[in-house]
Design a protein around this motif. Sequence first.
Motif, mmCIF file in Angstrom:
data_model
loop_
_atom_site.group_PDB
_atom_site.id
_atom_site.type_symbol
_atom_site.label_atom_id
_atom_site.label_comp_id
_atom_site.label_asym_id
_atom_site.label_seq_id
_atom_site.Cartn_x
_atom_site.Cartn_y
_atom_site.Cartn_z
ATOM 1 N N SER A 124 47.419 49.011 34.082
ATOM 2 C CA SER A 124 46.708 47.886 34.709
ATOM 3 C C SER A 124 47.508 47.201 35.806
ATOM 4 N N PHE A 125 48.496 47.880 36.350
ATOM 5 C CA PHE A 125 49.333 47.294 37.397
ATOM 6 C C PHE A 125 49.909 45.964 36.920
ATOM 7 N N PHE A 126 50.460 45.993 35.712
ATOM 8 C CA PHE A 126 51.090 44.835 35.085
ATOM 9 C C PHE A 126 50.102 43.681 34.915
ATOM 10 N N GLY A 127 48.899 44.049 34.498
ATOM 11 C CA GLY A 127 47.882 43.054 34.181
ATOM 12 C C GLY A 127 47.001 42.628 35.323
ATOM 13 N N GLU A 128 47.259 43.115 36.526
ATOM 14 C CA GLU A 128 46.468 42.685 37.675
ATOM 15 C C GLU A 128 45.099 43.350 37.739
ATOM 16 N N ARG A 129 44.941 44.520 37.101
ATOM 17 C CA ARG A 129 43.694 45.281 37.204
ATOM 18 C C ARG A 129 43.235 45.730 35.829
ATOM 19 N N ARG A 130 42.811 44.757 35.047
ATOM 20 C CA ARG A 130 42.409 45.040 33.665
ATOM 21 C C ARG A 130 40.966 45.511 33.553
ATOM 22 N N GLY A 131 40.176 45.326 34.598
ATOM 23 C CA GLY A 131 38.767 45.704 34.548
ATOM 24 C C GLY A 131 37.911 44.525 34.140
ATOM 25 N N ASP A 132 36.767 44.365 34.789
ATOM 26 C CA ASP A 132 35.905 43.221 34.502
ATOM 27 C C ASP A 132 34.466 43.635 34.192
ATOM 28 N N VAL A 133 34.293 44.863 33.716
ATOM 29 C CA VAL A 133 32.969 45.334 33.298
ATOM 30 C C VAL A 133 32.740 44.929 31.840
ATOM 31 N N PRO A 134 31.606 44.291 31.517
ATOM 32 C CA PRO A 134 31.334 43.932 30.119
ATOM 33 C C PRO A 134 31.321 45.184 29.233
ATOM 34 N N VAL A 135 32.155 45.167 28.194
ATOM 35 C CA VAL A 135 32.333 46.365 27.364
ATOM 36 C C VAL A 135 31.059 46.729 26.609
ATOM 37 N N ILE A 136 30.317 45.744 26.143
ATOM 38 C CA ILE A 136 29.079 46.057 25.401
ATOM 39 C C ILE A 136 28.080 46.746 26.330
ATOM 40 N N SER A 137 27.935 46.251 27.544
ATOM 41 C CA SER A 137 27.029 46.908 28.494
ATOM 42 C C SER A 137 27.501 48.325 28.820
ATOM 43 N N ALA A 138 28.801 48.486 29.046
ATOM 44 C CA ALA A 138 29.326 49.803 29.429
ATOM 45 C C ALA A 138 29.154 50.822 28.314
ATOM 46 N N THR A 139 29.586 50.474 27.110
ATOM 47 C CA THR A 139 29.524 51.449 26.018
ATOM 48 C C THR A 139 28.087 51.713 25.576
#
Length: 377
Positions: free
Chosen positions: A146-161
């Motif tokens: 995640s580039f030391f926390g800078e790029r953790r992702g902001d897609v809702p996990v429930i929607s994605a999965t």
Amino acid sequence: MRITRRHFGAGLAALGLSACGGGLTAPGQTGADSGGLPADLRPVPNAAYDAWVANFRGRAASSGISQSTLSAAFRGTGYLPGCVKRDRNQTEFKRSLEDYLAIAASDERISKGRAAFARHNGTLRTLESRYGVQAEIICAIWGLESFFGERRGDVPVISATSTLAFDGRRGAFFEKQLIAALKILQNGDITPSRMTGSWAGAMGHTQFIPTSYQAFAVDFTGDGRRDIWSEDPTDALASTAAYLEKNGWSRGVRWGGEDPSGTLQPQPGGPRFAVTRNFGVIKRYNNSDAYAIGVGHLADRIGGAGPLRASFPPDANGLTKDDRIALQQRLTARGFDTGGADGVIGPNSIEAIRAYQSSRGLPPTGTPSPELLRSLG
């Protein structure tokens, strides 16, 4: 039975571009600091998906998910066409080890890694003592994921999965991830609005998928929640250390290193590496020699070591890394911006080459070559 973290999706993983927790985030990747999701990663109406969710609720209830959890989890969620597109179109393009390491251990990533290591030195050393995993290795995985926390992702996990479970290509796998995500919510570790990650559901500073979170995540801060999403990376870093420990990490043993007599040579003509059993444990996080070398080499650089000593041969187009850097610099100087000059020929460089070729009346192949370099003066 050994459990793997099962990387899939976002970032540059292994030797190619696969996306999401997988291994290697690169500049420009959508993440927690992106300022908004792409349009195709926002919910759109889909009656078939809605019907699937309605049927899924019964299966979720039989797995112990309460109605209140289901209602809260699915409030505001929906079908994300971008998840399906990315899952079906993961590129088969392969990067050389030289290119991979140029990104994994770039000057920027090393600089940020050393700064992050200094900020969190106390935590990392405590984790090293508790789990036996070298502090620099933990930090390096954080950097690649995640580039030391800078790029953790902001897609809702429930929607994605749920989108990917509904889609069906890997339906059983993603339904299992969805159930696990719902159990995480039900346990109170995170709220639905904060449970975000990659397009394929990998979450937090070190990109755990939900089932791996269930198996390995720890509450190291003692606040009652295993919060791998927090700005404070402590629980995420501890969870990664716990993962490696439980998958057989040997205390006091290095990952390996560059060695002229080493038996591992991922790129013909390139450096050789002698590796230990801990190299194999890193591959439990992502089953790729390039990834494990990237973690190990970045860890060494964070710890103060220098670049690899051995050189890489010219690429398939007959260009060395210095040639590729010169090509990028000359294209940019002529107004064909390559987005940087790191010697890695990616999409921006290819488009710049095509634009330059078109301007000269040449076929826009986008392929670098010694002739192209010479034509740029």
